[in-house]
Motif scaffolding. Structure first.
Motif, PDB file in Angstrom:
ATOM      1  N   ASP A  26      66.628  36.574  37.365  1.00  0.00           N
ATOM      2  CA  ASP A  26      67.685  35.940  38.147  1.00  0.00           C
ATOM      3  C   ASP A  26      67.380  36.108  39.632  1.00  0.00           C
ATOM      4  O   ASP A  26      68.112  36.750  40.386  1.00  0.00           O
ATOM      5  CB  ASP A  26      69.033  36.573  37.799  1.00  0.00           C
ATOM      6  CG  ASP A  26      70.193  35.657  38.163  1.00  0.00           C
ATOM      7  OD1 ASP A  26      69.931  34.585  38.757  1.00  0.00           O
ATOM      8  OD2 ASP A  26      71.336  36.006  37.857  1.00  0.00           O
ATOM      9  N   LYS A  41      70.754  37.940  42.463  1.00  0.00           N
ATOM     10  CA  LYS A  41      71.849  37.181  41.863  1.00  0.00           C
ATOM     11  C   LYS A  41      72.995  36.933  42.839  1.00  0.00           C
ATOM     12  O   LYS A  41      73.590  35.864  42.860  1.00  0.00           O
ATOM     13  CB  LYS A  41      72.354  37.931  40.628  1.00  0.00           C
ATOM     14  CG  LYS A  41      73.472  37.238  39.880  1.00  0.00           C
ATOM     15  CD  LYS A  41      73.880  38.031  38.662  1.00  0.00           C
ATOM     16  CE  LYS A  41      75.002  37.355  37.895  1.00  0.00           C
ATOM     17  NZ  LYS A  41      75.405  38.139  36.708  1.00  0.00           N
ATOM     18  N   ASP A  42      73.322  37.942  43.638  1.00  0.00           N
ATOM     19  CA  ASP A  42      74.449  37.842  44.569  1.00  0.00           C
ATOM     20  C   ASP A  42      73.997  37.495  45.978  1.00  0.00           C
ATOM     21  O   ASP A  42      74.676  37.816  46.955  1.00  0.00           O
ATOM     22  CB  ASP A  42      75.223  39.164  44.581  1.00  0.00           C
ATOM     23  CG  ASP A  42      75.794  39.501  43.213  1.00  0.00           C
ATOM     24  OD1 ASP A  42      76.298  38.580  42.544  1.00  0.00           O
ATOM     25  OD2 ASP A  42      75.708  40.673  42.812  1.00  0.00           O
ATOM     26  N   ASN A  43      72.820  36.857  46.076  1.00  0.00           N
ATOM     27  CA  ASN A  43      72.228  36.497  47.366  1.00  0.00           C
ATOM     28  C   ASN A  43      71.878  37.717  48.215  1.00  0.00           C
ATOM     29  O   ASN A  43      71.726  37.611  49.430  1.00  0.00           O
ATOM     30  CB  ASN A  43      73.133  35.549  48.169  1.00  0.00           C
ATOM     31  CG  ASN A  43      72.951  34.100  47.724  1.00  0.00           C
ATOM     32  OD1 ASN A  43      71.892  33.724  47.239  1.00  0.00           O
ATOM     33  ND2 ASN A  43      73.990  33.312  47.863  1.00  0.00           N
ATOM     34  N   ASN A  44      71.784  38.881  47.573  1.00  0.00           N
ATOM     35  CA  ASN A  44      71.295  40.060  48.287  1.00  0.00           C
ATOM     36  C   ASN A  44      69.787  39.925  48.482  1.00  0.00           C
ATOM     37  O   ASN A  44      69.079  39.373  47.637  1.00  0.00           O
ATOM     38  CB  ASN A  44      71.623  41.346  47.518  1.00  0.00           C
ATOM     39  CG  ASN A  44      71.132  41.314  46.075  1.00  0.00           C
ATOM     40  OD1 ASN A  44      71.343  40.325  45.379  1.00  0.00           O
ATOM     41  ND2 ASN A  44      70.493  42.377  45.635  1.00  0.00           N
TER      42      ASN A  44
END
Length: 201
Positions: A26, A41-44
């Motif tokens: 992901d 996944k969380d745009n980190n």
């Protein structure tokens, strides 16, 4: 913090790992000029790949390279050139250091865990350790918060059975060093090492 440059193996690209992906499937990529941003996944931000690295940086070493202030300044200039405003304010202090175990106590909620107070030169860290051979007055290798292990694991503050732990006391195996079958548990250093010194491996 380390970066990686292996032109013979993977080409003229500087690899800057920042964080391990929770799910390696992901992951997305965003390219800005020669810079590829790797996102989770969380745009980190998981890291950056900088292509045509030899055109932008004076890289005298290959393999694992310590990220110095000088090299970081060059990377910041490249980011500014391409109007990439990501923060690059990294802590460049050594993350693998020699520690001296000042105190070892039994964990209150776990028979096989010890709560250690470890002098790492400029501070004393509380580290919960599961190795049977850890003991008071030992010199050991400590991976401080922010360290990235050879496995890719990033060391972060945590709680083990309710007790805060900051850092990890390392074994040879965890450091990617050869370990004999009888060398179980943490890597105990000899007396010549000084608490707080960088441990290079």
């Amino acid at each position: 913090m380390d970066v990686f440059y292996n032109p013979a193996g993977i080409g003229d690209v500087l690899i800057m790992p920042i964080e391990q992906a929770a799910d390696r499937y992901d992951v997305t990529h965003k390219s800005i000029g020669p810079i590829t941003k790797i996102l989770g996944k969380d745009n980190n931000i998981l890291g950056y790949n900088i292509f045509q690295a030899s055109l932008h940086f004076d890289l005298q070493e290959t393999g694992k390279i310590r990220l110095t202030e000088e090299l970081l300044d060059q990377i910041k200039q490249l980011f500014n050139q391409y109007e990439l405003n990501d923060s690059l304010d990294f802590d460049l202090s050594p993350k693998f250091v020699v520690g001296y175990v000042l105190e070892k106590k039994q964990h209150e909620n776990a028979d096989k865990l010890s709560v250690c107070q470890v002098d790492v030169g400029n501070e004393v860290l509380q580290i919960v350790c599961g190795a049977a051979n850890v003991d008071k007055n030992q010199k050991v290798v400590v991976a401080k918060n922010g360290a990235i292990m050879p496995s890719g694991l990033k060391i972060k503050p945590t709680k083990l059975r309710g007790v805060p732990s900051n850092g990890m006391i390392c074994s040879k195996k965890e450091l990617g060093l050869p370990q004999k079958p009888e060398e179980k548990g943490i890597y105990v250093l000899d007396a010549s090492y000084q608490a707080g010194d960088e441990f290079a491996f």
